[in-house]
Design a protein around this motif. Structure first.
Motif, PDB file in Angstrom:
ATOM      1  N   ASN A  49      -6.123  15.971   9.088  1.00 22.90           N
ATOM      2  CA  ASN A  49      -5.400  14.703   9.002  1.00 22.90           C
ATOM      3  C   ASN A  49      -3.895  14.984   9.060  1.00 22.90           C
ATOM      4  O   ASN A  49      -3.173  14.818   8.076  1.00 22.90           O
ATOM      5  CB  ASN A  49      -5.758  13.977   7.703  1.00 22.90           C
ATOM      6  CG  ASN A  49      -7.213  13.569   7.647  1.00 22.90           C
ATOM      7  OD1 ASN A  49      -7.605  12.524   8.152  1.00 22.90           O
ATOM      8  ND2 ASN A  49      -8.030  14.429   7.041  1.00 22.90           N
ATOM      9  N   TYR A  96      -6.198  -0.667  -5.960  1.00 27.00           N
ATOM     10  CA  TYR A  96      -7.084  -1.096  -4.892  1.00 27.00           C
ATOM     11  C   TYR A  96      -8.523  -1.106  -5.411  1.00 27.00           C
ATOM     12  O   TYR A  96      -8.892  -0.313  -6.279  1.00 27.00           O
ATOM     13  CB  TYR A  96      -7.011  -0.124  -3.713  1.00 27.00           C
ATOM     14  CG  TYR A  96      -5.720  -0.154  -2.939  1.00 27.00           C
ATOM     15  CD1 TYR A  96      -5.361  -1.280  -2.202  1.00 27.00           C
ATOM     16  CD2 TYR A  96      -4.879   0.953  -2.924  1.00 27.00           C
ATOM     17  CE1 TYR A  96      -4.174  -1.307  -1.464  1.00 27.00           C
ATOM     18  CE2 TYR A  96      -3.696   0.948  -2.187  1.00 27.00           C
ATOM     19  CZ  TYR A  96      -3.346  -0.191  -1.468  1.00 27.00           C
ATOM     20  OH  TYR A  96      -2.172  -0.206  -0.748  1.00 27.00           O
ATOM     21  N   GLN A 100     -11.888  -1.583  -0.774  1.00 30.42           N
ATOM     22  CA  GLN A 100     -10.662  -1.551   0.025  1.00 30.42           C
ATOM     23  C   GLN A 100     -10.302  -0.129   0.444  1.00 30.42           C
ATOM     24  O   GLN A 100      -9.507   0.066   1.362  1.00 30.42           O
ATOM     25  CB  GLN A 100      -9.494  -2.145  -0.769  1.00 30.42           C
ATOM     26  CG  GLN A 100      -9.575  -3.655  -0.964  1.00 30.42           C
ATOM     27  CD  GLN A 100      -8.465  -4.170  -1.861  1.00 30.42           C
ATOM     28  OE1 GLN A 100      -8.147  -3.573  -2.881  1.00 30.42           O
ATOM     29  NE2 GLN A 100      -7.872  -5.286  -1.467  1.00 30.42           N
ATOM     30  N   SER A 103     -15.175   4.278   2.701  1.00 32.45           N
ATOM     31  CA  SER A 103     -16.166   3.929   3.699  1.00 32.45           C
ATOM     32  C   SER A 103     -17.460   3.539   2.988  1.00 32.45           C
ATOM     33  O   SER A 103     -17.704   3.925   1.840  1.00 32.45           O
ATOM     34  CB  SER A 103     -16.421   5.113   4.634  1.00 32.45           C
ATOM     35  OG  SER A 103     -16.970   6.195   3.907  1.00 32.45           O
ATOM     36  N   HIS A 302      -0.116   2.371   0.703  1.00 33.04           N
ATOM     37  CA  HIS A 302      -0.758   3.377   1.545  1.00 33.04           C
ATOM     38  C   HIS A 302      -2.280   3.268   1.490  1.00 33.04           C
ATOM     39  O   HIS A 302      -2.984   4.271   1.355  1.00 33.04           O
ATOM     40  CB  HIS A 302      -0.321   4.779   1.108  1.00 33.04           C
ATOM     41  CG  HIS A 302       1.134   5.053   1.324  1.00 33.04           C
ATOM     42  ND1 HIS A 302       1.861   5.934   0.540  1.00 33.04           N
ATOM     43  CD2 HIS A 302       2.007   4.552   2.235  1.00 33.04           C
ATOM     44  CE1 HIS A 302       3.116   5.965   0.967  1.00 33.04           C
ATOM     45  NE2 HIS A 302       3.231   5.138   1.994  1.00 33.04           N
ATOM     46  N   ARG A 303      -2.800   2.063   1.614  1.00 31.38           N
ATOM     47  CA  ARG A 303      -4.230   1.866   1.425  1.00 31.38           C
ATOM     48  C   ARG A 303      -5.073   2.711   2.380  1.00 31.38           C
ATOM     49  O   ARG A 303      -6.006   3.397   1.967  1.00 31.38           O
ATOM     50  CB  ARG A 303      -4.590   0.388   1.610  1.00 31.38           C
ATOM     51  CG  ARG A 303      -6.075   0.091   1.375  1.00 31.38           C
ATOM     52  CD  ARG A 303      -6.400  -1.362   1.645  1.00 31.38           C
ATOM     53  NE  ARG A 303      -6.236  -1.690   3.055  1.00 31.38           N
ATOM     54  CZ  ARG A 303      -7.151  -1.439   4.001  1.00 31.38           C
ATOM     55  NH1 ARG A 303      -8.290  -0.839   3.681  1.00 31.38           N
ATOM     56  NH2 ARG A 303      -6.928  -1.774   5.253  1.00 31.38           N
ATOM     57  N   ALA A 304      -4.758   2.678   3.656  1.00 33.07           N
ATOM     58  CA  ALA A 304      -5.572   3.400   4.640  1.00 33.07           C
ATOM     59  C   ALA A 304      -5.540   4.902   4.393  1.00 33.07           C
ATOM     60  O   ALA A 304      -6.580   5.578   4.442  1.00 33.07           O
ATOM     61  CB  ALA A 304      -5.081   3.081   6.054  1.00 33.07           C
ATOM     62  N   GLU A 305      -4.347   5.428   4.107  1.00 31.27           N
ATOM     63  CA  GLU A 305      -4.222   6.869   3.891  1.00 31.27           C
ATOM     64  C   GLU A 305      -4.908   7.310   2.600  1.00 31.27           C
ATOM     65  O   GLU A 305      -5.553   8.360   2.554  1.00 31.27           O
ATOM     66  CB  GLU A 305      -2.742   7.260   3.857  1.00 31.27           C
ATOM     67  CG  GLU A 305      -2.008   7.098   5.176  1.00 31.27           C
ATOM     68  CD  GLU A 305      -1.534   5.677   5.438  1.00 31.27           C
ATOM     69  OE1 GLU A 305      -0.967   5.430   6.518  1.00 31.27           O
ATOM     70  OE2 GLU A 305      -1.729   4.804   4.558  1.00 31.27           O
ATOM     71  N   GLY A 307      -7.467   5.811   1.253  1.00 34.01           N
ATOM     72  CA  GLY A 307      -8.890   5.740   1.538  1.00 34.01           C
ATOM     73  C   GLY A 307      -9.394   6.944   2.314  1.00 34.01           C
ATOM     74  O   GLY A 307     -10.456   7.496   2.011  1.00 34.01           O
ATOM     75  N   THR A 308      -8.628   7.365   3.311  1.00 37.27           N
ATOM     76  CA  THR A 308      -9.009   8.551   4.083  1.00 37.27           C
ATOM     77  C   THR A 308      -9.079   9.780   3.188  1.00 37.27           C
ATOM     78  O   THR A 308     -10.025  10.590   3.279  1.00 37.27           O
ATOM     79  CB  THR A 308      -7.983   8.784   5.211  1.00 37.27           C
ATOM     80  OG1 THR A 308      -7.977   7.649   6.080  1.00 37.27           O
ATOM     81  CG2 THR A 308      -8.326  10.031   6.016  1.00 37.27           C
TER      82      THR A 308
END
Length: 407
Positions: A49, A96, A100, A103, A302-305, A307-308
């Protein structure tokens, strides 16, 4: 990498977003194992990443919750915190939700009791990072000396075995009952569950002063404490750490313990047996589970990051590596199944089997911290000479109801 993470927090690699992670130090021996774990995990994550860096700060368990609270209060919340409690932050809308961040395969892989404990008002905010549960430990050598051939299945069995241990061995504590302030809330919950109830009723309201719970502590006081089967230190003065140390010295016949005690006892040469906690008339319906939590804060957006990163944290390899390193239990279904199949973890199989049906303290309540402190400070009085379980439990229960109404 390990050396770099030993300070207050460093970053590594390069990327477009830097996540701040604050995590607890699980290395009770004062070593570098927690720092090394996160260093290796972050290095591997950043390889796959490249747009995300992770800045890691490791703090002792004595400080980590306070440090995160101070950061949040100062308007500098971390992106990810791995700490002991999430409820206050969830109630303040600072976190979050699980869906949210994660996966679907990752979110659906947590063990059910841990999901329930991570929820506030039926929404999951706390992600269970690592888990533990409790079993009854017994000293096989002392059991043999006392002529005890079968493990206790009921409270009556437990009392009868404690009498034999007192009369026929040199065990200082036939049954060690740590109701001192270190972790009395845990020992109390184990007994309440084995008696058929617990801290909350089926709809989630505190029920500490219920008739069933009072009956449990009446039995405990009358049949163990008053009969001098719990050792030379009054239960209200005996802390878990001291009870565990006495067990590793061969001075305890039986006590309620968690997985980490297995290794400590083995190192001390104690031949340990474990069995599900006895109940009134048979095996307790459930035992106490415990989880530590990891969570994502909303402040930095930084929700997406996040989560990743958390999807990666909960891969089987990472979950198993941490649990294995610290003699704890995985929080996920797939990692638990893998650990149970692994011959090197055969001593943990009873704990693993108990976890899916365990019950956790009501950590989703913002009032729980205050209620827990009240239990720690006062439950020992219920079994003192002349003490009244009814008065003590009802008083704690009224205070809990007041605290809950203020949530």
């Amino acid at each position: 990498m390990t050396a770099a993470l030993a300070g207050c927090g460093t970053s590594s690699g390069s990327g477009d977003v830097t996540l701040k992670l604050v995590a607890a130090d699980y290395d009770v021996a004062g070593g570098e194992s927690s720092k090394a774990y996160w260093a290796d995990l972050v290095a591997e994550f950043e390889k796959t990443n490249p747009g995300i860096k992770v800045d890691v700060q490791i703090e002792s368990w004595n400080d980590v919750d306070r440090k995160v609270a101070e950061m949040v209060k100062a308007g500098k919340a971390p992106d990810v915190a791995q700490i002991g409690a999430y409820a206050d932050y969830a109630a303040a809308d600072k976190l979050y939700t699980a869906d949210q961040l994660l996966s679907i395969p990752v979110q659906s892989n947590f063990l059910a009791p841990l999901v329930d404990a991570g929820e506030q008002k039926r929404v999951q905010y706390g992600l269970p990072f690592v888990a533990s549960t409790r079993l009854l430990f017994y000293n096989k050598k002392l059991f043999n000396e006392a002529g005890i051939k079968d493990t206790p299945q009921t409270w009556d069995d437990l009392q009868a075995d404690a009498v034999k241990l007192k009369e026929q061995t040199d065990a200082k504590y036939p049954f060690a009952l740590p109701l001192g302030p270190e972790e009395a809330q845990a020992e109390t919950m184990m007994w309440l569950l084995s008696g058929g109830e617990g801290y909350v009723d089926p709809v989630g309201n505190y029920s500490i002063g219920s008739k069933t719970n009072i009956s449990t502590f009446n039995w405990l006081k009358t049949n163990l404490v008053d009969k001098e089967l719990t050792g030379p230190v009054a239960p209200g003065k005996l802390n878990r750490k001291d009870a565990f140390a006495a067990f590793t010295r061969g001075e305890v016949g039986m006590l309620n313990g968690h997985p980490s005690l297995m290794q400590a006892a083995a190192k001390a040469g104690i031949d340990v047996g474990t069995v599900a906690l006895p109940g009134r008339a048979g095996k307790a319906k459930s035992t106490m589970g415990v989880a530590d939590w990891i969570m994502g804060f909303k402040q930095n957006g930084h929700r997406a990051e996040v989560g990743t990163f958390l999807d990666f944290v909960f891969s089987d390899k990472n979950v198993l590596d941490f649990a294995d390193q610290n003699d704890l239990l995985p929080s996920t279904i797939s990692a638990s199944e893998a650990m149970e199949k692994d011959p090197k973890h055969k001593d943990l199989r009873e704990f693993l089997r108990a976890l899916p049906t365990s019950e956790l303290p009501p950590v989703g309540k913002t009032s729980w911290a205050k209620v827990s402190e009240n239990i720690k400070g006062n439950i020992g009085k219920a079994v003192e000479p002349g003490g009244s379980p009814a008065i003590v439990l009802e008083r704690i229960g009224r205070a809990a109801a007041t605290a809950e109404s203020a949530e």
